[in-house]
Design an enzyme around this catalytic site. Structure first.
Site, PDB file in Angstrom:
ATOM      1  N   ASP A 116     -52.824   4.232 -46.172  1.00 32.84           N
ATOM      2  CA  ASP A 116     -51.373   4.206 -46.325  1.00 32.84           C
ATOM      3  C   ASP A 116     -50.773   4.000 -44.940  1.00 32.84           C
ATOM      4  O   ASP A 116     -51.171   4.662 -43.984  1.00 32.84           O
ATOM      5  CB  ASP A 116     -50.894   5.523 -46.932  1.00 32.84           C
ATOM      6  CG  ASP A 116     -49.396   5.515 -47.166  1.00 32.84           C
ATOM      7  OD1 ASP A 116     -48.882   4.477 -47.598  1.00 32.84           O
ATOM      8  OD2 ASP A 116     -48.756   6.548 -46.910  1.00 32.84           O
TER       9      ASP A 116
ATOM     10  N   ASP B 267     -50.616  10.826 -47.142  1.00 41.51           N
ATOM     11  CA  ASP B 267     -49.970  12.102 -46.835  1.00 41.51           C
ATOM     12  C   ASP B 267     -48.792  12.395 -47.749  1.00 41.51           C
ATOM     13  O   ASP B 267     -48.257  13.503 -47.734  1.00 41.51           O
ATOM     14  CB  ASP B 267     -49.496  12.136 -45.378  1.00 41.51           C
ATOM     15  CG  ASP B 267     -48.486  11.045 -45.063  1.00 41.51           C
ATOM     16  OD1 ASP B 267     -48.241  10.184 -45.932  1.00 41.51           O
ATOM     17  OD2 ASP B 267     -47.929  11.059 -43.946  1.00 41.51           O
TER      18      ASP B 267
ATOM     19  N   THR C 266     -47.590   4.452 -43.601  1.00 41.14           N
ATOM     20  CA  THR C 266     -46.762   5.520 -43.051  1.00 41.14           C
ATOM     21  C   THR C 266     -47.562   6.808 -42.927  1.00 41.14           C
ATOM     22  O   THR C 266     -48.135   7.294 -43.895  1.00 41.14           O
ATOM     23  CB  THR C 266     -45.537   5.755 -43.936  1.00 41.14           C
ATOM     24  OG1 THR C 266     -44.851   4.518 -44.118  1.00 41.14           O
ATOM     25  CG2 THR C 266     -44.605   6.775 -43.304  1.00 41.14           C
TER      26      THR C 266
END
Length: 809
Positions: free
Chosen positions: A325, A565, A327
């Site tokens: 991911d 996250d 970000t």
């Protein structure tokens, strides 16, 4: 509640709530102040506490039980008791070795447990509980029945309860019900422990805590010690099962042969039978596997990496595709506003006021909104009457605002390519910004009400907010490491594909120049898998698509790791072979991930991969040593039964050989650095070398034994024959160690020489000769034994070369 979270919940009369009209005349919903200190103390006294222990590892009792009460410890314990009965004690040395090995295993696992438990405390989420009108974070175990718990995006529902307050509160219950669509919760509805918040905010009261909250017990299993699938463990279990089957007939054959065919005394027959059975048991292999995993946990713990399931170390080493991911993984969590571009003649000062009001409307802003808040603080005169929190599925947030002039307007802030129609001329300007790796948000005024499903249609753009993402300084080196190790990296993000591709390109990811918009991906699994095989960067990926991508890659035989996250990563993390969460990520992601990077550093992943490869490579090496011993022990037992002669060794001889050629060397080799790439088929790879090595070693030792039986005579002949056969077996087994110790380093050479010196010390020291009943008689047979060992060593070299070429791994 639409206002920013406060440390103290104010009385309802003091300020208008989000349900108020422009004049503030409507009555706000009551604010729940939570339990008082006295009520909490009363519930604690009654035991109404959320007292389920969340453990990241097995208990001390479980560790001791698992290391002591094993099948092979039971077998060896019985054999040890028999030897203690018939004597002498030196033939029972193998029993003391098992005690020492088991003790080492317990100590190492306890050290690993302490590391895991300490890290788990660091990474444990602390729910926000409202008591006496004040909100405070407390440990999960201190929540009591009736507590009011506040919720925001990413928070996990830790106990069962009932909704008290809801501000567009969307709950994902997929981990419990299997339904991927978020559920919009209203006051009075039930909350299930184990679910988590994907959007909005709210509060609920705990109606079931502790062991009464059944769903919470299910959710905890994600973060407890479990034995997930491990090829090493299952392969070793398969080998041990076959060894067990061979032991019983071998023991019966040896004891009957010595008692009734050779007419040896009962005590001597028992000693020879035990000598034939004990070396068949690769008991140290199980121990060393556990120790290697445990030490791996300790080493990674020092790097602030929490391994919630021990075999996950091995699993990540076998991964060939890692989905990242953007970000929080490739970029740091924070952002900076680089530029504010008004559109359609909008006044920049007015735009800043709107942005400030939007920031004020969200009590838990994400990284993008926080960057806007930093440069556009809230101004007096603006009031939020209704809010729509950001959702990764919608790609935008919104709010209905009353301005200083009393005008009510509805505003949306989100992805330009979602809010603008396809083909809008403004998208060209946005694409140029995205191609520079910048993140762009569009502020637009909506013509429809916020609760209208079509609110995003027909909006009037007011400004572009250009955000600059902070690249992780270690991301480039980490991506290069994965490329060098043959691991494909796929960037899977909800952001604009062009922007994601630009960021990945700055980090040097191959294939970043051809980003793919996930909205155009085919729907079938097979077609999606084909697209994933060729692409490297995917943008505008929905949470459900992330999950589908993991499944599609797995259908092509890939072992997939997923990092993330945010709450939008939870489903994909759960389905991936290995889930990796950042320590600063949401509680939901940490709960389902096998590995949590508590230092939030993507650069820790290579250390985990390297640790897994060290475990796999070294256990494969030492397993060959142990199983070579098993093979030559079985062969010797069969040959002795066929020739109707006494078994050549006593237990003390094989204890000495096992200690010097396997036990001590294996311990050091299992913990040594090893950068070999992890390969599948553990059992096949081990047995292809162990079988020929064991056959050659067993045949050489038996050949020397037969030669010695024809050469020696007299009452001490059997001891002389055994000594010669022991010399051949030791030298041949040492050559197996020499092969396995490659490539050589100074300490590996020193290890081999030290083991050889240990055996030489036994041969030249009188009291050790007597203790181990070893004495070489004459010079002819000892040198013949050395010659046979040299021939066997040459055959070993040829066999290993032939096997490596004929049956490559």
């Amino acid at each position: 509640m639409t206002q920013r979270a406060k440390t103290e919940v104010e009385e309802p009369e003091e300020e208008p709530g989000p349900a108020d009209g422009p004049d503030g005349g409507a009555s706000p919903a009551p604010v729940h102040r939570g339990l008082t200190a006295a009520e909490v103390a009363e519930r604690v006294a009654r035991g109404e506490v959320n007292d389920i222990p969340v453990r990241s590892s097995r208990s001390t009792a479980d560790i001791i039980r698992a290391n002591v009460f094993t099948r092979f410890n039971a077998i060896i314990g019985v054999l040890f008791a028999i030897i203690l009965f018939v004597g002498p004690i030196q033939d029972g040395l193998f029993g003391f070795v098992i005690v020492a090995n088991t003790g080492i295993g317990i100590v190492q696992e306890l050290r690993a447990k302490r590391t895991l438990d300490n890290l788990a405390v660091i990474g444990e989420a602390r729910p926000t509980v409202r008591r006496d009108g004040r909100a405070a974070e407390i440990p999960t175990s201190e929540v009591v029945l009736g507590d009011v718990l506040e919720l925001g995006p990413g928070d996990k529902v830790i106990v069962d309860g009932e909704v008290l307050e809801a501000d567009n509160l969307e709950i994902d219950e997929s981990l419990l019900t299997g339904e991927a669509d978020p559920v919009l919760k209203q006051p009075g509805e039930r909350m299930m422990s184990g679910s988590f918040v994907v959007a909005g905010a709210g509060a609920f009261t705990a109606t079931k805590v502790g062991r009464e909250a059944y769903a919470a017990q299910l959710a905890e299993e994600a973060s407890r010690f479990t034995l997930v699938h491990s090829e090493l463990r299952s392969g070793i279990s398969q080998i041990l099962k076959y060894v067990t089957w061979m032991m019983v007939p071998t023991a019966l054959g040896l004891i009957l042969s010595h008692l009734y065919t050779l007419n040896l005394p009962a005590d001597e027959s028992v000693r020879r039978m035990v000598a034939g059975i004990v070396p068949m048991i690769p008991e140290g292999l199980v121990l060393l596997t556990s120790v290697a995993f445990a030490i791996g946990v300790i080493r990674l713990g020092r790097r602030q990496c929490l391994v919630q399931e021990l075999p996950a170390i091995e699993g990540l080493a076998r991964v060939d595709v890692v989905c990242l991911d953007k970000t929080g993984t490739l970029t740091e969590g924070g952002m900076d506003v680089r530029e504010l571009r008004p559109w359609n003649g909008a006044d920049e000062a007015y735009v800043r006021q709107v942005l400030g009001a939007l920031g004020e409307s969200d009590p838990r802003p994400n990284a993008s909104l926080q960057a806007i808040i930093d440069v556009c603080p809230a101004e007096a005169g603006w009031r939020c009457t209704e809010s729509l929190p950001f959702s990764s599925a919608r790609k935008y947030s919104g709010a209905s605002l009353n301005g200083p002039d009393g005008e009510s307007t509805t505003w949306l802030l989100g992805a330009p390519d979602v809010l603008l129609p396809s083909g809008d001329p403004g998208l060209t300007e946005i694409d140029d910004l995205n191609s520079q790796g910048l993140r762009v948000l569009l502020l637009a005024r909506a013509a429809k009400e916020l609760d209208d499903p079509e609110v995003a249609r027909g909006v009037r753009p007011a400004a572009l907010v250009v955000l600059e993402q902070r690249l992780r300084p270690d991301a480039t080196a980490t991506l290069r490491y994965f490329a060098d190790q043959g691991v494909q990296a796929k960037v899977v993000s909800g952001d604009n594909a062009v922007s994601v591709g630009a960021v990945a390109g700055q980090l040097g990811l191959p294939g970043a120049d051809a980003p793919v918009d996930a909205r155009r991906l085919p729907g079938t699994t097979d077609e999606m898998a084909s697209a994933l095989e060729t692409g490297a960067v995917f943008g505008r990926v929905t949470p459900r698509q992330k999950r589908s991508m993991v499944g599609a890659l797995q259908t092509r035989g890939h072992t997939v790791a997923m990092t993330g996250d945010g709450v939008n990563d939870v489903l994909a993390l759960k389905d991936a072979d290995i889930g990796v969460s950042m320590g600063s990520g949401s509680e939901a992601t940490r709960a389902v991930a096998q590995i949590v990077l508590l230092n939030n550093s993507f650069a820790t992943l290579p250390s985990v991969v390297a640790e897994g490869r060290r475990v796999i490579g070294n256990i494969t090496r030492v397993a060959t040593l142990f199983l070579t011993k098993t093979v030559y022990s079985v062969l010797l037992a069969i040959l002795v039964a066929c020739w109707q002669i006494p078994y050549p060794y006593l237990p003390r001889h094989l204890t000495l050989l096992s200690t010097l050629t396997i036990g001590i060397p294996a311990f050091f080799l299992a913990l040594a650095p090893n950068k070999e790439r992890a390969r599948p088929h553990f059992v096949r790879r081990v047995m292809r070398y162990a079988v020929p090595s064991g056959l050659i070693a067993g045949a050489a030792a038996f050949g020397t034994y037969l030669l010695a039986r024809g050469y020696y005579s007299g009452p001490d002949a059997l001891a002389a024959e055994t000594s010669a056969a022991t010399l051949t077996l030791f030298l041949t087994a040492m050559w197996v160690l020499v092969i396995i110790a490659r490539p050589y380093t100074w300490w590996r050479i020193g290890l081999v020489l030290a083991m050889a010196a240990g055996f030489l010390a036994v041969l030249v020291t009188p009291w050790l000769q007597r203790f181990f009943d070893l004495k070489l008689v004459g010079t002819t047979l000892p040198w013949a034994a050395v010659g046979i060992a040299v021939v066997a060593s040459l055959l070993l070299e040829a066999a290993w070369r032939w096997v490596g070429g004929r049956f490559p791994a």
